[in-house]
Design an enzyme around this catalytic site. Structure first.
Site, PDB file in Angstrom:
ATOM      1  N   CYS A 232       0.867  -1.183   0.000  1.00  0.00           N
ATOM      2  CA  CYS A 232       0.000   0.000   0.000  1.00  0.00           C
ATOM      3  C   CYS A 232       0.900   1.228   0.000  1.00  0.00           C
ATOM      4  CB  CYS A 232      -0.923  -0.002   1.214  1.00  0.00           C
ATOM      5  SG  CYS A 232      -1.922  -1.506   1.403  1.00  0.00           S
ATOM      6  N   GLY A 236       4.881   6.834  -1.408  1.00  0.00           N
ATOM      7  CA  GLY A 236       6.169   6.161  -1.372  1.00  0.00           C
ATOM      8  C   GLY A 236       7.140   6.483  -0.264  1.00  0.00           C
ATOM      9  N   CYS A 354      -1.136   3.558  11.148  1.00  0.00           N
ATOM     10  CA  CYS A 354      -0.924   4.770  11.945  1.00  0.00           C
ATOM     11  C   CYS A 354      -2.151   4.990  12.824  1.00  0.00           C
ATOM     12  CB  CYS A 354      -0.628   5.984  11.075  1.00  0.00           C
ATOM     13  SG  CYS A 354      -1.867   6.345   9.813  1.00  0.00           S
TER      14      CYS A 354
END
Length: 404
Positions: A232, A236, A354
């Site tokens: 995913c 980048g 996160c």
């Protein structure tokens, strides 16, 4: 502190776009900052930081100002008045601030501060969910930490330079930084600065990446000759870190469902000098099938609620809905189930988010291990980062191995 009317007006306009027009705060701020090229760094910083601060404390400031959404212009000016008073400054003698009840503002703040939902400005549903997930004590500490302004952290691009050299070059540009032994490639700015305008950034010597985020790529334990997949990848950030850790050797296959993000990744990779990254758009299931049992290391930096990065995206707590969190948990498990097949026997996978909620983290890993797809996997290690304890963004990561 002396206030300038045009800067507060810019803040009000950015708040209008964020609260009423549905824009993300960073997008609204960037649009407002293009309005006047005469604004210097301090002016631009005032608009950005004040906007973010009021977004963080929207519920508290709105309650003190006695205004409700959708906010009109007068409502937003009253919220900026609350901000000015609570910061300890004198109210400017402007028409918008006539008859500002300074004493009532302070009294109302004292009254509401005993309630976490107002003190830290959290929607009712999110407060209830957070207490259920983390418990009252941990949730209270983490929400207080999430309302602190995030530091600017750089990740040294070790393909181009080293931490000491980069630190010296930044200092020559009057940008002072500190290091943290927990994050070997990180440089933490002592004061906020627009590092994107430096020649060092243009030359690819660093990326802006939170220290917590910098722990994920090393957690995958890559070597230079491996075939690695960032499932995913987005724009980048972690793929670039993986390429640097691998010293541009081996292969990093960066995949995503969004073509635009992969295009941005390619641009960033060129700037960074990361030559071993290959992007692949996930537009059919064939892309995954072709990689079946061919990958040595797999990173799944899964889409999530983003509750670990509220310091950077304070408006997310107002845009999030409980239905989205339930839906994203389904997506997380689907990604684990489908992408895990690409690993070779003895291959290593890291599942990361996160988020600070166990239901997106430990519970997802447990569900995967109990499923048919996870039969041959074992959990090797896991790690959580919390803002109140570790000082940076909140993350979770679990390292799993596919056995033969």
């Amino acid at each position: 502190m002396r206030f300038h009317h045009n800067l507060v007006q810019g803040t009000v306009d950015a708040l209008h776009q964020t609260f009423n027009d549905g824009k993300y705060a960073d997008q609204a701020i960037q649009q407002i900052l293009k309005r006047d090229t005469r604004w210097g760094a301090r002016d631009r910083g005032f608009i950005a930081e004040t906007t973010y601060d009021i977004v963080r404390y929207k519920r508290l400031y709105a309650a003190i100002a006695n205004v409700k959404e959708p906010f009109n212009s007068g409502d937003l000016w009253r919220m900026t008045a609350v901000w000015i008073v609570l910061k300890g400054h004198d109210i400017p003698a402007w028409e918008e601030y006539y008859n500002t009840p300074v004493r009532r503002i302070k009294g109302k703040f004292d009254e509401l501060s005993s309630d976490l939902k107002y003190r830290e400005s959290i929607p009712d549903w999110l407060d209830e969910m957070g207490r259920k997930e983390l418990g009252d004590e941990l949730w209270t500490k983490e929400m207080a930490a999430m309302n602190k302004q995030a530091e600017v952290v750089l990740r040294t691009n070790t393909l181009q330079t080293d931490v000491k050299t980069l630190q010296e070059k930044l200092l020559a540009e009057e940008i002072q930084t500190t290091t943290d032994e927990r994050f070997p490639d990180a440089l933490i700015l002592k004061e906020r600065a627009n590092v994107f305008q430096t020649q060092m950034f243009q030359n690819g010597l660093f990326e802006v990446q939170d220290a917590g985020s910098q722990t994920i790529a090393p957690f995958l334990e890559v070597d230079s000759g491996l075939r690695v997949m960032d499932a995913c990848a987005g724009a980048g950030g972690k793929a670039l870190h993986l390429a640097a850790l691998m010293e541009n050797k081996g292969q990093v296959i960066a995949t995503d469902i969004y073509k635009g993000k992969l295009h941005e990744l390619k641009r960033r990779a060129r700037r960074a000098g990361a030559h071993n990254i290959e992007t692949r758009l996930i537009d059919t299931t064939k892309v995954i099938k072709k990689l079946d049992s061919k990958i040595d290391r797999l990173l799944i930096d899964a889409p999530c609620s983003g509750l670990g990065v509220l310091r950077r995206n304070p408006d997310a707590k107002w845009k999030l809905q409980p239905e989205f969190i339930e839906k994203i948990k389904e997506t997380q498990q689907e990604i684990l189930q489908s992408y895990s097949r690409v690993l070779k026997p003895d291959g290593i996978m890291v599942y990361a988010t996160c988020s600070i909620f166990p239901s997106e983290n430990e519970e997802q890993v447990d569900s995967f291990l109990k499923s048919e797809a996870g039969t041959n996997f074992e959990l090797l290690d896991s790690k959580s980062l919390l803002a109140h304890r570790d000082g940076f963004d909140g993350f979770y990561m679990a390292r799993l191995k596919r056995n033969k």
